[in-house]
Design an enzyme around this catalytic site. Sequence first.
Site, PDB file in Angstrom:
ATOM      1  N   ASP A   1      -5.748   6.304  -0.705  1.00 38.87           N
ATOM      2  CA  ASP A   1      -5.149   5.514   0.376  1.00 38.87           C
ATOM      3  C   ASP A   1      -6.211   4.779   1.200  1.00 38.87           C
ATOM      4  O   ASP A   1      -5.878   3.936   2.023  1.00 38.87           O
ATOM      5  CB  ASP A   1      -4.314   6.450   1.267  1.00 38.87           C
ATOM      6  CG  ASP A   1      -3.322   5.690   2.134  1.00 38.87           C
ATOM      7  OD1 ASP A   1      -3.158   4.472   1.916  1.00 38.87           O
ATOM      8  OD2 ASP A   1      -2.721   6.319   3.026  1.00 38.87           O
TER       9      ASP A   1
ATOM     10  N   ARG B   1     -11.117  -0.638   2.085  1.00 39.59           N
ATOM     11  CA  ARG B   1     -12.583  -0.716   2.133  1.00 39.59           C
ATOM     12  C   ARG B   1     -13.168  -0.931   0.740  1.00 39.59           C
ATOM     13  O   ARG B   1     -14.249  -1.490   0.581  1.00 39.59           O
ATOM     14  CB  ARG B   1     -13.149   0.542   2.805  1.00 39.59           C
ATOM     15  CG  ARG B   1     -12.882   1.814   2.052  1.00 39.59           C
ATOM     16  CD  ARG B   1     -13.089   3.069   2.908  1.00 39.59           C
ATOM     17  NE  ARG B   1     -11.998   3.263   3.874  1.00 39.59           N
ATOM     18  CZ  ARG B   1     -11.948   4.262   4.748  1.00 39.59           C
ATOM     19  NH1 ARG B   1     -12.918   5.161   4.803  1.00 39.59           N
ATOM     20  NH2 ARG B   1     -10.931   4.368   5.583  1.00 39.59           N
TER      21      ARG B   1
ATOM     22  N   ASP C   1       0.843  -1.194   0.000  1.00 38.42           N
ATOM     23  CA  ASP C   1       0.000   0.000   0.000  1.00 38.42           C
ATOM     24  C   ASP C   1       0.880   1.247   0.000  1.00 38.42           C
ATOM     25  O   ASP C   1       1.323   1.713   1.040  1.00 38.42           O
ATOM     26  CB  ASP C   1      -0.915  -0.017   1.250  1.00 38.42           C
ATOM     27  CG  ASP C   1      -1.903   1.158   1.251  1.00 38.42           C
ATOM     28  OD1 ASP C   1      -1.977   1.878   0.230  1.00 38.42           O
ATOM     29  OD2 ASP C   1      -2.592   1.330   2.274  1.00 38.42           O
TER      30      ASP C   1
ATOM     31  N   LYS D   1       1.631   7.867   0.527  1.00 43.54           N
ATOM     32  CA  LYS D   1       1.943   7.923   1.955  1.00 43.54           C
ATOM     33  C   LYS D   1       3.281   8.623   2.169  1.00 43.54           C
ATOM     34  O   LYS D   1       4.187   8.479   1.352  1.00 43.54           O
ATOM     35  CB  LYS D   1       2.043   6.493   2.528  1.00 43.54           C
ATOM     36  CG  LYS D   1       0.715   5.806   2.729  1.00 43.54           C
ATOM     37  CD  LYS D   1       0.925   4.403   3.282  1.00 43.54           C
ATOM     38  CE  LYS D   1      -0.405   3.664   3.430  1.00 43.54           C
ATOM     39  NZ  LYS D   1      -1.289   4.246   4.449  1.00 43.54           N
TER      40      LYS D   1
END
Length: 506
Positions: free
Chosen positions: A351, A355, A274, A281
Amino acid sequence: MKSYFLNRPDEKTLDRDVLILPFAQTTIDGQKKALPLFSIELPSPIADAIDLILRNKAFQGDLEELFVHHIHLPIDRRILFVGLGSLEDDSFIDDTRASFAKAMKFLKKERNVRSVSLCMPKDSRNKNALFQAVFEGVGFGLYAFRKYMTKNTLSSTEDLFEEIYYITDDIPVASEIEARSSIVLSAITSVRDLVNMNACEATPQALAAASLELTKIPGIEVSCYDSTWIRNQKMGLVQAVGQGAANTPMFVVIDWKGATSDRTVFIGKGVTYDTGGLNIKPTGSMETMRADMAGAAALIGLMNAVGHLKLPIWITAVLPLVENAVDANSMRPGDVYVSRKGTTVEIGNTDAEGRLILADAMDYAVTDLNPARIIDVATLTGASEVALGTQISALFSNNNLIAEAIERASIVSGEPIHRLPLYKKYFSLLKSDFADMKNVTGTRVGGAINAALFLEHFIGKTAWAHLDIAGPSYLKDGKGIYGPGATSIPMRTLLAYCDELAVRKI
Ligand code: BES
Ligand code: ZN
Ligand code: ZN
């Protein structure tokens, strides 16, 4: 490492490099004192040495207290005293697991330990759980991820020991629990290895291959679907998250049909890396993101354990596997995508990708698998870690019976969880001006709840629980029974839950 069982010290016990002895702590006349928790007769030079050490209070049996005594018999040997703390503590089983893990971590660093003897602790109240805690503690303490270590480093294999002799007056029970524990521990090791591995190795394809390995267990069926199937399924959110990565998405379904009705579906977030996507990030937040598939990995381990243990339940693991990468093809903040359910979703933040893939996986489970209940596990939000710290997972559920069953399982496993509310009024924060929903609220507060509410939309009426494991699934520095890196949380909790499912359907 090979395990053996003895019902009393044999003549060779003193030949082994280390003898491990467990002690509890009692208080007599206001004075703390170590209480031997083993009932076997030790040869007099050892028994005398123990007496002297206990009389001098050099060792008091405190929780996780270790004490090494060197003895000449007539060759040099070591006795390792292990303190388990007070028998009266509610946490005695967890303390036992932690103490033996600490003892093994200590021995890993000692030179010249090839063979050890270990006296099993005795406590008539809950022998099975106590024995299990010992074996788990030993297994957790000995785990080390050495894949990328070259030979000559301290933590390479050479210092790990080869054999362990368990001394117990109940060999049948000890060997039965050890057999079960070794199944569980090898599943745990596979989870931790998958999570710790480089993200360039643990790709969606590699996790699908690891899942396929489970077909070696009779009764386990695995279906691995590629990006064409994902497109045909209209899983627009899985596709959106994966579209920026060279490693294309996969979708894996693992089935164990140990009963013919009452199917429980587990769904695991499998983001193999991720980066955050275009909402990239910052440094400090990305370094551990190879662990963003810890939910999926825990389910591969769960299916492995349940299949080997042949539990009489029907469970299915559903793993959406993607890499969230930065690329010219990456999904963009502001894009709108159509989910499998048909709900359109505006990407407020790339990011918040977990979900998205879970939403499509949940819809698949609800419409195609006829589940009695669904439990998802996901490293979903940094907010859950902010709320509960690194040791406690967040639990959300639309069903009190399932939530309570998972809470009970967490007490059995010693993996703490805490329930947070699905507070309906926050759902309106996910409103979008351009689509049916947005994947973020635009505020940082309540982040774990908001993510859970997003998921709830795709579950509908199905009984459901959601575990946000962002904090405890991976520990940068290690803690308690865990070394640095993957913990395998919440695999043992889910296994304890499955044990209960085998008895009653909740
Ligand atoms: N994988 C992260 C969550 C995470 C954070 C896991 C720390 C493990 C440790 C997730 O995909 C994420 O980035 N969530 C965002 C959501 C936000 C954009 C609404 C977060 O938590 O900041
Ligand atoms: Zn993310
Ligand atoms: Zn993520």
